[in-house]
Design an enzyme around this catalytic site. Structure first.
Site, mmCIF file in Angstrom:
data_model
loop_
_atom_site.group_PDB
_atom_site.id
_atom_site.type_symbol
_atom_site.label_atom_id
_atom_site.label_comp_id
_atom_site.label_asym_id
_atom_site.label_seq_id
_atom_site.Cartn_x
_atom_site.Cartn_y
_atom_site.Cartn_z
ATOM 1 N N LYS A 59 14.792 -8.896 -7.312
ATOM 2 C CA LYS A 59 14.540 -7.837 -8.290
ATOM 3 C C LYS A 59 15.146 -6.514 -7.826
ATOM 4 C CE LYS A 59 10.514 -10.178 -10.171
ATOM 5 N NZ LYS A 59 9.077 -10.287 -10.397
ATOM 6 N N GLN A 103 3.920 -8.007 -7.758
ATOM 7 C CA GLN A 103 4.321 -9.416 -7.714
ATOM 8 C C GLN A 103 3.090 -10.322 -7.602
ATOM 9 O OE1 GLN A 103 7.451 -10.390 -8.250
ATOM 10 N NE2 GLN A 103 6.951 -12.556 -8.041
ATOM 11 N N ASP A 126 6.304 -5.884 -16.750
ATOM 12 C CA ASP A 126 6.006 -7.324 -16.763
ATOM 13 C C ASP A 126 5.384 -7.750 -18.095
ATOM 14 O OD1 ASP A 126 6.740 -8.851 -14.524
ATOM 15 O OD2 ASP A 126 5.162 -7.956 -13.297
#
Ligand code: GUN
Length: 294
Positions: A59, A103, A126
């Site tokens: 990422k 995460q 997200d």
């Protein structure tokens, strides 16, 4: 006949080039403007899960490739929930940060829902915040989870019609299965979500025009699950007995039956990170627009 291979790698590199062009032009338009803030993404990694470390590294690399500033926060696995919440609060208020992600999975003593809900919905790249999830299920504009949006973008860019199709999604996770069902429904597919308690799974899958495997079991979907001419999207990222990256679909069988299929690696995985870049730019634009109005 062998299926068309839908290359996530090729599609992602085209999308990344577009994002880079947009950010480059944003930066050049603002040259000499001391108040200009470029798009920025904060990535929180908790603990030392090796998979998560790789995803987070990918990422951050994607950010640097397209010109997004990334801010990394690593916390030990014995961190308290309050410590994470206080970092998120600080990032929610930081004008240099337009996207925040934590995460997953989190250590067991941390409540995932409380972390997800603490991220500002405007910075929730997200798309996991309950507000964004609600907006998605109502078919409203919002930040959408990256992996499912990546699946739909792959279908659309490959010219695969979704409207009116029978779509079976195997897997009901909050990250993939459920949001993908909303997205496909919003695209007018007829959607079924199957899971570990589903009866006659094989027969059900064999009815699908579009079959999505998001199970997390290496090679679970064999040729017998696939209707001739179906489109197969493989979301799985597993390691086989030789430590090779493999999907949830037994590719060698599926490729003989399907009309189109996403490979693993080089399929959905690389799209997830790319959509994250897209979402960060979308969050950035949303925040900048809001500032202009005040
Ligand atoms: N873990 C597995 N997939 C994801 C994802 O898309 N976002 C985050 N934050 N964690 C994940």
């Amino acid at each position: 006949m062998s299926a068309v291979i839908i290359s996530g790698k090729d599609i992602a590199s085209r999308i990344r080039a577009e994002i880079k062009t947009e950010i480059d032009s944003l930066k050049s338009r603002n040259e000499g403007n001391n108040d200009f803030i470029p798009p920025g993404l904060a990535v929180i990694l908790i603990g030392d899960d090796p998979g998560s470390k790789i995803y987070v590294r990918n990422k951050r690399t994607a950010c640097s490739d397209v010109g997004i500033r990334s801010f990394a926060y690593e916390m030990d696995s014995d961190v308290t929930e309050n410590q994470i919440l206080s970092l998120i609060d600080q990032l929610n208020r930081d004008p240099n940060v337009h996207g925040i992600l934590c995460q997953l999975p989190l250590p067991e003593h941390i409540d995932e829902y409380s972390i997800i809900s603490a991220i500002s919905p405007q910075k929730d790249v997200d798309g996991f915040h309950p507000i964004n999830k609600g907006l998605l299920s109502m078919g409203k504009n919002c930040l959408v989870p990256c992996t499912p949006l990546g699946c739909v973008e792959m279908l659309k860019i490959s010219g695969i019609e979704i409207s009116g199709k029978d779509c079976v999604i195997v897997g009901r996770s909050n990250i993939v299965g459920k949001p993908l069902a909303s997205l496909m429904l919003n695209e007018n597919a007829t959607v079924t979500i199957a899971h570990s308690k589903t009866r006659n799974l094989k027969e059900l899958c064999r009815k699908a025009d579009i079959l999505v495997a998001a199970i997390g079991k290496c090679g679970f979907i064999t040729g017998e699950f696939i209707k001739k001419g179906a489109v197969v999207i493989d979301v799985g990222i597993n390691r086989d007995e030789n430590n090779k990256v493999r999907g949830d679909v037994l590719f060698d069988e599926a490729v003989q039956i399907a009309a189109a299929i996403t490979p693993v690696p080089g399929g959905v995985g690389v799209m997830t990170t790319t959509i994250l870049m897209k979402n960060t730019l979308k969050a950035y634009r949303g925040i900048i627009e809001k500032e202009k109005q005040t």
